[in-house]
Design a protein around this motif. Sequence first.
Motif, PDB file in Angstrom:
ATOM      1  N   PHE A  28       0.864  -1.171   0.000  1.00  0.00           N
ATOM      2  CA  PHE A  28       0.000   0.000   0.000  1.00  0.00           C
ATOM      3  C   PHE A  28       0.902   1.223   0.000  1.00  0.00           C
ATOM      4  CE2 PHE A  28      -2.367   3.391   2.030  1.00  0.00           C
ATOM      5  CZ  PHE A  28      -3.617   3.286   1.446  1.00  0.00           C
ATOM      6  N   PHE A  29       0.667   2.141  -0.909  1.00  0.00           N
ATOM      7  CA  PHE A  29       1.451   3.366  -1.003  1.00  0.00           C
ATOM      8  C   PHE A  29       0.539   4.575  -0.865  1.00  0.00           C
ATOM      9  CE2 PHE A  29       3.734   0.209  -3.469  1.00  0.00           C
ATOM     10  CZ  PHE A  29       5.046   0.365  -3.028  1.00  0.00           C
ATOM     11  N   ALA A  30       1.039   5.605  -0.209  1.00  0.00           N
ATOM     12  CA  ALA A  30       0.348   6.890  -0.149  1.00  0.00           C
ATOM     13  C   ALA A  30       1.380   7.972  -0.431  1.00  0.00           C
ATOM     14  CB  ALA A  30      -0.295   7.111   1.215  1.00  0.00           C
ATOM     15  N   GLY A  31       1.099   8.798  -1.445  1.00  0.00           N
ATOM     16  CA  GLY A  31       1.993   9.891  -1.810  1.00  0.00           C
ATOM     17  C   GLY A  31       1.371  11.215  -1.417  1.00  0.00           C
ATOM     18  N   PHE A  32       2.165  12.079  -0.812  1.00  0.00           N
ATOM     19  CA  PHE A  32       1.689  13.357  -0.295  1.00  0.00           C
ATOM     20  C   PHE A  32       2.474  14.501  -0.907  1.00  0.00           C
ATOM     21  CE2 PHE A  32       0.957  10.132   2.861  1.00  0.00           C
ATOM     22  CZ  PHE A  32      -0.294  10.412   3.364  1.00  0.00           C
ATOM     23  N   VAL A  33       1.769  15.522  -1.377  1.00  0.00           N
ATOM     24  CA  VAL A  33       2.391  16.774  -1.793  1.00  0.00           C
ATOM     25  C   VAL A  33       2.171  17.744  -0.639  1.00  0.00           C
ATOM     26  CG1 VAL A  33       2.411  18.654  -3.471  1.00  0.00           C
ATOM     27  CG2 VAL A  33       1.922  16.309  -4.226  1.00  0.00           C
ATOM     28  N   VAL A  34       3.261  18.290  -0.122  1.00  0.00           N
ATOM     29  CA  VAL A  34       3.196  19.113   1.080  1.00  0.00           C
ATOM     30  C   VAL A  34       3.818  20.480   0.814  1.00  0.00           C
ATOM     31  CG1 VAL A  34       3.832  19.247   3.536  1.00  0.00           C
ATOM     32  CG2 VAL A  34       3.439  17.012   2.474  1.00  0.00           C
ATOM     33  N   VAL A  44      -2.880  14.365  -2.216  1.00  0.00           N
ATOM     34  CA  VAL A  44      -2.527  13.019  -1.771  1.00  0.00           C
ATOM     35  C   VAL A  44      -3.179  12.019  -2.716  1.00  0.00           C
ATOM     36  CG1 VAL A  44      -4.470  12.877  -0.154  1.00  0.00           C
ATOM     37  CG2 VAL A  44      -2.482  11.427   0.207  1.00  0.00           C
ATOM     38  N   GLU A  45      -2.503  10.919  -2.904  1.00  0.00           N
ATOM     39  CA  GLU A  45      -3.079   9.810  -3.651  1.00  0.00           C
ATOM     40  C   GLU A  45      -2.566   8.516  -3.031  1.00  0.00           C
ATOM     41  OE1 GLU A  45      -3.830   8.303  -8.205  1.00  0.00           O
ATOM     42  OE2 GLU A  45      -3.218  10.354  -7.810  1.00  0.00           O
ATOM     43  N   CYS A  46      -3.363   7.482  -3.148  1.00  0.00           N
ATOM     44  CA  CYS A  46      -2.955   6.196  -2.593  1.00  0.00           C
ATOM     45  C   CYS A  46      -3.307   5.084  -3.570  1.00  0.00           C
ATOM     46  CB  CYS A  46      -3.631   5.952  -1.244  1.00  0.00           C
ATOM     47  SG  CYS A  46      -5.424   5.795  -1.337  1.00  0.00           S
ATOM     48  N   THR A  47      -2.675   3.942  -3.362  1.00  0.00           N
ATOM     49  CA  THR A  47      -3.025   2.788  -4.163  1.00  0.00           C
ATOM     50  C   THR A  47      -4.401   2.321  -3.702  1.00  0.00           C
ATOM     51  OG1 THR A  47      -1.746   1.424  -2.623  1.00  0.00           O
ATOM     52  CG2 THR A  47      -0.694   1.977  -4.699  1.00  0.00           C
ATOM     53  N   ALA A  48      -5.298   2.228  -4.637  1.00  0.00           N
ATOM     54  CA  ALA A  48      -6.673   1.834  -4.317  1.00  0.00           C
ATOM     55  C   ALA A  48      -7.297   1.186  -5.543  1.00  0.00           C
ATOM     56  CB  ALA A  48      -7.492   3.045  -3.888  1.00  0.00           C
ATOM     57  N   LYS A  86      -5.473   0.325   8.663  1.00  0.00           N
ATOM     58  CA  LYS A  86      -4.178   0.293   9.356  1.00  0.00           C
ATOM     59  C   LYS A  86      -3.046   0.595   8.385  1.00  0.00           C
ATOM     60  CE  LYS A  86      -1.277  -2.487  12.373  1.00  0.00           C
ATOM     61  NZ  LYS A  86      -1.102  -3.760  13.060  1.00  0.00           N
ATOM     62  N   ALA A  87      -3.132   0.071   7.183  1.00  0.00           N
ATOM     63  CA  ALA A  87      -2.100   0.335   6.174  1.00  0.00           C
ATOM     64  C   ALA A  87      -2.021   1.818   5.845  1.00  0.00           C
ATOM     65  CB  ALA A  87      -2.378  -0.478   4.909  1.00  0.00           C
ATOM     66  N   LEU A  88      -3.158   2.492   5.789  1.00  0.00           N
ATOM     67  CA  LEU A  88      -3.186   3.930   5.519  1.00  0.00           C
ATOM     68  C   LEU A  88      -2.513   4.698   6.654  1.00  0.00           C
ATOM     69  CD1 LEU A  88      -4.089   6.353   3.827  1.00  0.00           C
ATOM     70  CD2 LEU A  88      -6.339   6.174   4.935  1.00  0.00           C
ATOM     71  N   ILE A  89      -2.792   4.325   7.878  1.00  0.00           N
ATOM     72  CA  ILE A  89      -2.170   4.982   9.033  1.00  0.00           C
ATOM     73  C   ILE A  89      -0.659   4.786   9.011  1.00  0.00           C
ATOM     74  CG2 ILE A  89      -1.965   4.938  11.558  1.00  0.00           C
ATOM     75  CD1 ILE A  89      -5.023   4.254  11.591  1.00  0.00           C
ATOM     76  N   VAL A  90      -0.222   3.573   8.763  1.00  0.00           N
ATOM     77  CA  VAL A  90       1.215   3.282   8.738  1.00  0.00           C
ATOM     78  C   VAL A  90       1.899   4.037   7.593  1.00  0.00           C
ATOM     79  CG1 VAL A  90       2.939   1.457   8.366  1.00  0.00           C
ATOM     80  CG2 VAL A  90       0.989   1.057   9.900  1.00  0.00           C
ATOM     81  N   ALA A  91       1.293   4.049   6.420  1.00  0.00           N
ATOM     82  CA  ALA A  91       1.875   4.765   5.277  1.00  0.00           C
ATOM     83  C   ALA A  91       1.963   6.259   5.571  1.00  0.00           C
ATOM     84  CB  ALA A  91       1.060   4.512   4.016  1.00  0.00           C
ATOM     85  N   PHE A  92       0.924   6.822   6.189  1.00  0.00           N
ATOM     86  CA  PHE A  92       0.957   8.237   6.562  1.00  0.00           C
ATOM     87  C   PHE A  92       2.099   8.509   7.531  1.00  0.00           C
ATOM     88  CE2 PHE A  92      -0.222  11.221   9.978  1.00  0.00           C
ATOM     89  CZ  PHE A  92       0.029  12.392   9.282  1.00  0.00           C
TER      90      PHE A  92
END
Length: 105
Positions: A28-34, A44-48, A86-92
């Motif tokens: 699971f990946f989450a990419g953030f532009v900050v 933000v985008e994530c694998t979904a 949980k995967a989203l929390i960990v990736a964040f």
Amino acid sequence: MYSEHTCYVVGESKAPGNNAITKKYDSFFAGFVVDMNNHEIVDVECTAMMDITVYFVRSLFIGKKITEEASIEQAIRERYFGSSQKALIVAFKQAQLKYCDIMNI
């Protein structure tokens, strides 16, 4: 599309074995532009597997500061009931650690 004052960080985690994301992407990946001036998440985008998941995840993060771990994690726990919660929390958290390391905060 993004200001020169932004950066991109990615967090990775494992989704549950029965999750379609795991079957398709393995992780699971989450990419953030900050925005580096105020630490605000601008995209933000994530694998979904479904677009609605990406849209909803965006609503959880955009406009919030990446440094606000507790409030973002609470919002995920209270509003996101997908199998990859949980995967989203960990990736964040992983992306947040990278960002804080880059910014020395």
